[in-house]
Enzyme design. Structure first.
Site, mmCIF file in Angstrom:
data_model
loop_
_atom_site.group_PDB
_atom_site.id
_atom_site.type_symbol
_atom_site.label_atom_id
_atom_site.label_comp_id
_atom_site.label_asym_id
_atom_site.label_seq_id
_atom_site.Cartn_x
_atom_site.Cartn_y
_atom_site.Cartn_z
ATOM 1 N N GLU A 58 4.478 4.045 -0.215
ATOM 2 C CA GLU A 58 4.340 3.943 1.230
ATOM 3 C C GLU A 58 5.575 4.573 1.862
ATOM 4 O O GLU A 58 6.680 4.492 1.330
ATOM 5 C CB GLU A 58 4.212 2.492 1.682
ATOM 6 C CG GLU A 58 2.882 1.851 1.369
ATOM 7 C CD GLU A 58 2.759 0.460 1.968
ATOM 8 O OE1 GLU A 58 2.078 0.315 2.996
ATOM 9 O OE2 GLU A 58 3.364 -0.472 1.400
ATOM 10 N N GLU A 89 -2.940 -6.292 -4.196
ATOM 11 C CA GLU A 89 -2.778 -4.938 -3.667
ATOM 12 C C GLU A 89 -1.584 -4.322 -4.379
ATOM 13 O O GLU A 89 -0.556 -4.985 -4.564
ATOM 14 C CB GLU A 89 -2.537 -4.966 -2.155
ATOM 15 C CG GLU A 89 -2.207 -3.609 -1.540
ATOM 16 C CD GLU A 89 -1.948 -3.708 -0.040
ATOM 17 O OE1 GLU A 89 -2.585 -4.577 0.609
ATOM 18 O OE2 GLU A 89 -1.120 -2.934 0.475
#
Length: 281
Positions: free
Chosen positions: A163, A158
């Site tokens: 974020e 990933e």
């Protein structure tokens, strides 16, 4: 978590964005997109056509099962309330609802899976982020093929290009997850950077990725690097095609670590463009 690095001003951001904060031209053409030396533009969405996101580019993940993180939102598909293109921007809206499903929040998670995916390149987004306690927007990538280890996460990798958890204002996170480097073991590889005004200004969040390393930046400021040390897929599953994901989660193990402030809604994740460049051969 690695040390925070404070960004004040960077002329490099102008090189990659060519923008004046707060101004968006909804008629961006290929001729308006800046060239990057050594790269060619291979895919982009400038969000120039109002309505639902372009189905040639974007699909949806739907549901409200927690998404492995105990998230609270329900994701919907082809819903102008949660994901629409308007005035040259993609707008993902998270809002509070009364629902018989038991979920109190609704949002959207857009994916290029099974439509567009890439192995290596520069992947960038210019966006203004939602904020407030409990919000968790992300710009990230998952693999098209799940062929390593147990055939699932985190063995197949990933890449989190951006974020943001709203209870920690103006702190941006870039992270990679693999079998040997993931947050379930506390061994994830990542870094954080402080960037002023992410909730009311547009910034460029970018990944540069090749067979040797991954580099993540904000406005041209590189703050995280992850090297391929030749130790196998357990450390480097990043040798295959990955697709893009854009979403706003609510709550969850990380985003909801300090609870959710229900007075903040609705919250909008406003994306000016997403572009993918690859090296010129």
């Amino acid at each position: 978590m690695t040390a925070l690095i404070k960004i004040y001003a960077t002329t490099l951001s102008l090189l990659f964005t060519g923008f004046v904060s707060g101004c968006n031209d909804d008629s961006t053409s290929a001729n308006d997109i800046p060239e990057i030396e050594g790269y060619e533009l291979v895919w982009n969405d400038e969000f120039n056509k109002d309505g639902l996101p372009d189905s040639e580019n974007w699909g949806y993940d739907v549901g409200g099962h927690g998404w492995g993180n105990n998230e609270l939102q329900e994701y919907t598909a082809k819903d102008l309330k949660t994901a629409r293109v308007e005035d040259g921007n993609l707008i993902i809206t998270a809002f509070l609802i009364s629902s018989t499903s038991g979920k109190s929040y609704r949002s959207a998670r857009l994916v290029t899976r099974d439509k567009h995916a890439w192995k290596y390149g520069r992947i960038e987004m210019r966006a203004q982020l939602p904020g407030g306690r409990g919000t968790w927007p992300a710009f990230w990538m998952l693999p098209e093929e799940w062929n390593y280890g147990n055939g699932s996460w985190p063995d197949n990798g990933e890449i989190d290009i951006m974020e943001y958890v709203g209870y920690e204002p103006n702190v941006i996170h870039g992270t990679v997850h693999t079998d040997e480097r993931n947050h379930t073991q506390g061994t994830q590889a990542g870094a954080s950077v402080q960037v002023g005004g992410v909730e009311n200004e547009f910034h460029v969040y970018a990944l540069e990725w090749d067979e040797d390393k991954i580099t993540i930046s904000v406005d041209g400021h590189e703050y995280f690097e992850y090297l391929n040390e030749g130790r196998g897929w357990e450390y480097w599953p990043f040798d295959k095609e990955f697709h893009i994901i854009l979403n706003t989660a609510i709550g969850g193990n990380w985003g909801g670590a300090q609870g959710v402030d229900d007075t903040i809604f609705p919250q909008q994740f406003v994306i000016d463009y997403v572009r993918v460049y690859q090296e010129v051969e």
